[in-house]
Design an enzyme around this catalytic site. Structure first.
Site, PDB file in Angstrom:
ATOM      1  N   LEU A 133      33.714  46.273  53.460  1.00 49.71           N
ATOM      2  CA  LEU A 133      34.268  46.141  52.116  1.00 49.71           C
ATOM      3  C   LEU A 133      35.339  45.061  52.120  1.00 49.71           C
ATOM      4  CD1 LEU A 133      34.752  49.907  51.118  1.00 49.71           C
ATOM      5  CD2 LEU A 133      32.858  48.391  50.451  1.00 49.71           C
ATOM      6  N   ASP A 134      35.492  44.397  50.985  1.00 51.36           N
ATOM      7  CA  ASP A 134      36.579  43.439  50.833  1.00 51.36           C
ATOM      8  C   ASP A 134      37.917  44.157  51.015  1.00 51.36           C
ATOM      9  OD1 ASP A 134      34.722  41.474  50.219  1.00 51.36           O
ATOM     10  OD2 ASP A 134      34.841  41.862  48.068  1.00 51.36           O
ATOM     11  N   ARG A 135      38.933  43.391  51.350  1.00 52.89           N
ATOM     12  CA  ARG A 135      40.237  43.971  51.659  1.00 52.89           C
ATOM     13  C   ARG A 135      40.753  44.889  50.554  1.00 52.89           C
ATOM     14  NH1 ARG A 135      45.885  40.525  52.562  1.00 52.89           N
ATOM     15  NH2 ARG A 135      47.262  42.346  52.742  1.00 52.89           N
ATOM     16  N   THR A 137      39.059  46.361  48.122  1.00 50.11           N
ATOM     17  CA  THR A 137      38.096  47.346  47.646  1.00 50.11           C
ATOM     18  C   THR A 137      38.263  48.601  48.482  1.00 50.11           C
ATOM     19  OG1 THR A 137      36.515  45.654  46.960  1.00 50.11           O
ATOM     20  CG2 THR A 137      35.646  47.859  47.320  1.00 50.11           C
ATOM     21  N   ARG A 228      31.697  41.593  42.051  1.00 51.20           N
ATOM     22  CA  ARG A 228      32.777  40.803  41.455  1.00 51.20           C
ATOM     23  C   ARG A 228      32.231  39.545  40.792  1.00 51.20           C
ATOM     24  NH1 ARG A 228      36.674  40.156  46.504  1.00 51.20           N
ATOM     25  NH2 ARG A 228      38.131  39.309  44.958  1.00 51.20           N
TER      26      ARG A 228
END
Length: 298
Positions: A133-135, A137, A228
């Site tokens: 996951l993105d930082r 998220t 996103r």
């Protein structure tokens, strides 16, 4: 780690070819042999090429994966959502990076899982992230405890659901965004581009406010920044998403995105698995403020 499989085919098959069907490819097979792994057929040890007949069992003892000294151990908190002998799922908080990198090499999901495994007395100490996951998220990250697990998960169809807070009013209550994505030049952003990689995002509107919506999202592909970038392409960037110029509404200062559900068939026992991550406090507070009509920042 030790795993047993039974061969159900009608014709004979080489053990090496049978294991390839279970995530042990030729390179991994060589590594297995070179590092002291063992293979039994019906509990009889094998030392060279052999064939299997229908009904026979193959047991493989995989060599322990020793800790990489270059990967730091973190004792930071970690919430385990589900765990077996072969994998675990953690609830990543927003702000924590998934893997070590230039911005943070000592306290990421990988570092914390390594610390957790050490505390549990595990012999395999190399976490293999199956999902990332993105930082900023939050939500479910699936981690294999051994290379075999990662190989097996890579062959599976994982069903992923997210909760997203998007800006503006969506015209349709349900939709499929089918637009190719590619990285923009000299940027970390991704956008819809001719010649990009195929990407499909399905969504359902759960709640709609005058200036934002809470949507349930299913990923049908797994492109970087897919949710996103896709909602940005519709003119509805995620609330709080600085990179994609999403507005800050009611104090939500990180992208409103949470990996809420993960479904798959366990490759080790063929049982269905459904993992759920509770909605984090900041998104609960944001939703409560919207329901209360606190739109003072708009």
């Amino acid at each position: 780690m030790e795993v047993t499989w039974q061969y159900q085919g009608q014709t004979t098959i080489l053990v090496k070819d049978f294991l390839a069907q279970h995530g042990v490819g030729s390179r991994y097979f060589r590594k297995l042999r070179q590092q002291g792994g063992k293979i039994w057929i019906d509990r009889q040890i094998t030392t060279g090429p052999q064939s299997l007949h229908s009904g026979q069992q193959v047991t493989v003892q995989f060599p322990n994966e020793k800790a990489d000294s270059a990967v730091a151990v973190s004792q930071g908190p970690i919430e385990i959502l589900a765990e077996t002998a072969y994998w675990l799922a953690v609830n990543k908080p927003a702000g924590l990076t998934s893997v070590p990198g230039p911005a943070n090499r000592t306290d990421t999901v990988v570092n914390r899982v390594k610390g957790y495994l050490q505390q549990q007395g595990a012999k395999d100490l190399v976490p293999h992230l199956v999902t990332r996951l993105d930082r900023f998220t939050s939500g479910i990250v699936l981690v294999a405890k051994q290379q075999l697990g990662q190989n097996l998960f890579d062959t599976l169809a994982l069903t992923k659901y997210y909760l997203a807070v998007v800006s503006g009013q969506l015209e349709a209550q349900h939709g499929m965004i089918d637009r190719p994505l590619a990285r923009e030049a000299a940027s970390y952003r991704y956008s819809v581009q001719t010649g990009g990689k195929s990407a499909q995002t399905e969504y359902w509107v759960l709640k709609q406010w005058p200036n934002a919506a809470l949507v349930k999202v299913q990923l049908h592909t797994g492109r970087t920044h897919q949710i996103r970038a896709h909602f940005t392409s519709l003119g509805h960037p995620l609330v709080g998403d600085e990179l994609y110029h999403g507005p800050v509404l009611n104090g939500l200062k990180r992208q409103g995105l949470h990996a809420s559900d993960l479904l798959f068939t366990d490759p080790f026992n063929q049982q269905p698995v459904h993992i759920t991550a509770p909605v984090p406090a900041d998104l609960q507070a944001w939703q409560a403020s919207k329901i209360s009509g606190l739109d003072s920042e708009l």
